[in-house]
Design an enzyme around this catalytic site. Structure first.
Site, short mmCIF file in Angstrom:
data_model
loop_
_atom_site.label_atom_id
_atom_site.label_comp_id
_atom_site.label_asym_id
_atom_site.label_seq_id
_atom_site.Cartn_x
_atom_site.Cartn_y
_atom_site.Cartn_z
N SER A 29 -52.19 -13.01 -13.89
CA SER A 29 -50.74 -13.03 -14.08
C SER A 29 -50.08 -14.07 -13.19
O SER A 29 -50.58 -14.36 -12.09
CB SER A 29 -50.17 -11.64 -13.74
OG SER A 29 -48.85 -11.51 -14.22
N PRO A 30 -48.97 -14.66 -13.64
CA PRO A 30 -48.24 -15.59 -12.76
C PRO A 30 -47.79 -14.84 -11.49
O PRO A 30 -47.15 -13.79 -11.58
CB PRO A 30 -47.03 -16.00 -13.60
CG PRO A 30 -47.39 -15.65 -15.01
CD PRO A 30 -48.31 -14.49 -14.94
N CYS A 32 -45.84 -15.49 -7.85
CA CYS A 32 -45.10 -16.37 -6.95
C CYS A 32 -45.81 -16.45 -5.60
O CYS A 32 -46.19 -15.42 -5.03
CB CYS A 32 -43.68 -15.86 -6.76
SG CYS A 32 -42.64 -16.02 -8.24
N GLN A 107 -46.01 -20.75 -16.34
CA GLN A 107 -44.81 -20.01 -16.72
C GLN A 107 -43.59 -20.77 -16.24
O GLN A 107 -43.45 -21.04 -15.04
CB GLN A 107 -44.83 -18.61 -16.10
CG GLN A 107 -43.69 -17.70 -16.55
CD GLN A 107 -43.68 -16.39 -15.78
OE1 GLN A 107 -43.31 -16.34 -14.61
NE2 GLN A 107 -44.11 -15.31 -16.43
N TYR A 189 -33.68 -12.43 -14.64
CA TYR A 189 -33.46 -13.86 -14.41
C TYR A 189 -32.56 -14.40 -15.53
O TYR A 189 -32.04 -13.65 -16.34
CB TYR A 189 -34.79 -14.59 -14.31
CG TYR A 189 -35.61 -14.14 -13.11
CD1 TYR A 189 -35.06 -14.11 -11.83
CD2 TYR A 189 -36.93 -13.71 -13.24
CE1 TYR A 189 -35.78 -13.69 -10.73
CE2 TYR A 189 -37.68 -13.29 -12.15
CZ TYR A 189 -37.09 -13.28 -10.90
OH TYR A 189 -37.81 -12.84 -9.82
N LEU A 307 -49.39 -2.74 -12.90
CA LEU A 307 -50.20 -1.87 -12.04
C LEU A 307 -51.47 -1.38 -12.73
O LEU A 307 -51.88 -0.24 -12.57
CB LEU A 307 -49.36 -0.68 -11.56
CG LEU A 307 -48.08 -1.02 -10.79
CD1 LEU A 307 -47.37 0.26 -10.34
CD2 LEU A 307 -48.38 -1.91 -9.60
#
Length: 374
Positions: A29-30, A32, A107, A189, A307
């Site tokens: 997964s992307p 950060c 992404q 966002y 999760l």
């Protein structure tokens, strides 16, 4: 007594998106990393992306990447809006790719009114201008939550600027040789705030009805799809629910997915949340039902997140048809060898670099060739 081969693992079957074939259904997964400078990828990105590019997953997606400086979540987030950003990420990919056959995507996103915040470990809330913060933008002047800075409402010129920024970033991603592109339209966002009735109180053609609230995100999608090569797959991450009364629901997700499918979206990445007031019932697979609903009602490939750590759980999600792809973030941070262990447990095989073959086992026993060549 004859032996019976175990049934093939659904999680470790290939999956095709346009001209790209993923070797299995596990996605990095992307995540950060808050390690860029002026949007430029750093040596940390070589470490981070390097280890997950040899993790055995079917796909690696680079973290949420800002399409303009004001679109970053924090001042330390990755960007792809200028030549320096492109060159820095190219250096990372040149270092990583010779050692990894895994497809790599990216992404692209814009944080909107949730931008200009402190990175984890530096406290919470907005980053003040005195410390490098900036003015945020949103559908209206309403802040994300109590104590947050008020954004500037986007006018049509501002919306056009951001659409161009997404398309330009997509072209840069293609020049970098990336295999897949995902648009971030979840978590409150910018594009998510336009989609949600909780974030979008506009009274023009971009607010009010569901059709109007979808208009700007769909304009962004159309521009990126036009800029991104036709043979390369493209997906969108968006919310299945806001977890608040009056917010987005599964039916809204289905409506948005239907429009995206008609425009050439190859997969839907279902997530949730994005309101400062939301009380999210966290638990393994808590967002899977939304991926399942979209897959069932729109007949499109879906990716699920949330999760998911148990090997059997991930296997069941794919085997039961709830989602086509399973993305892990925190689970892979905790256990970067998750894919190896899942393959061993499920009787499948994962790609292992030759440098690490001596550590790849079946039921804890090294293979004969790794013993002979140690």
């Amino acid at each position: 007594m004859s032996s019976v081969n175990p049934p093939a693992s659904a999680l470790f079957t290939p999956f095709k998106l346009r001209d790209l074939t993923l070797p299995n259904r596990v996605v990095v997964s992307p995540m950060c990393q808050y390690s860029a400078r002026d949007g430029n990828a750093s040596d940390w990105h070589i470490i981070h992306l390097g280890q997950y590019a040899v993790s055995g997953a079917g796909l690696l997606i680079i973290e949420a990447t800002g399409v303009e400086p004001a679109g970053r979540i924090t001042a330390d987030c990755l960007g792809l809006w200028n030549d320096d950003n492109e060159a820095a990420l190219a250096r990372v990919l040149r270092t990583v790719r010779p050692y990894a056959s895994m497809p790599i995507g990216i992404q692209l996103g814009h944080a909107g009114r949730k931008a200009s915040v402190r990175r984890p470990g530096q406290g919470r809330g907005n980053l003040p201008r005195s410390e490098g913060g900036w003015q945020t933008v949103g559908p209206t002047a309403a802040p994300f939550g109590p104590g947050w800075k008020a954004p500037i409402p986007l006018d049509r010129d501002g919306m056009r600027r951001i659409i161009r920024a997404f398309a330009d970033a997509a072209q840069r991603a293609d020049r970098l040789g990336l295999d897949l592109l995902e648009i971030h339209a979840a978590h409150g966002y910018l594009l998510s705030s336009f989609l949600s009735p909780l974030g979008n109180a506009r009274t023009d053609a971009y607010g009010g009805s569901r059709e109007n609230r979808m208009r700007f995100p769909l304009e962004v999608f159309d521009a990126v799809r036009d800029a991104w090569p036709a043979h390369k797959p493209m997906g969108v991450r968006f919310n299945g629910t806001d977890w608040l009364k009056g917010g987005l629901t599964g039916d809204d997700a289905v409506a948005f997915a239907t429009e995206l499918k008609a425009r050439g979206c190859d997969y839907m990445d279902l997530s949730s949340g994005g309101s400062a007031r939301a009380q999210i019932p966290l638990g393994p697979g808590y967002q899977v039902p939304y991926a399942a609903q979209v897959k069932r009602e729109v007949d499109v490939p879906t990716l699920c997140v949330g999760l998911i750590r148990d090997f059997g759980h991930a296997e069941a999600i794919v085997a039961n048809g709830d989602a086509d792809l399973v993305a892990l973030g925190r689970g892979l941070l905790y256990n970067p060898r998750w894919v190896w262990h899942a393959a061993e447990t499920l009787g499948a095989q994962a790609t292992v670099p030759h440098q690490y073959l001596r550590g790849a086992t079946r039921e804890g026993v090294p293979s004969q060739d790794t013993i002979l060549n140690r």
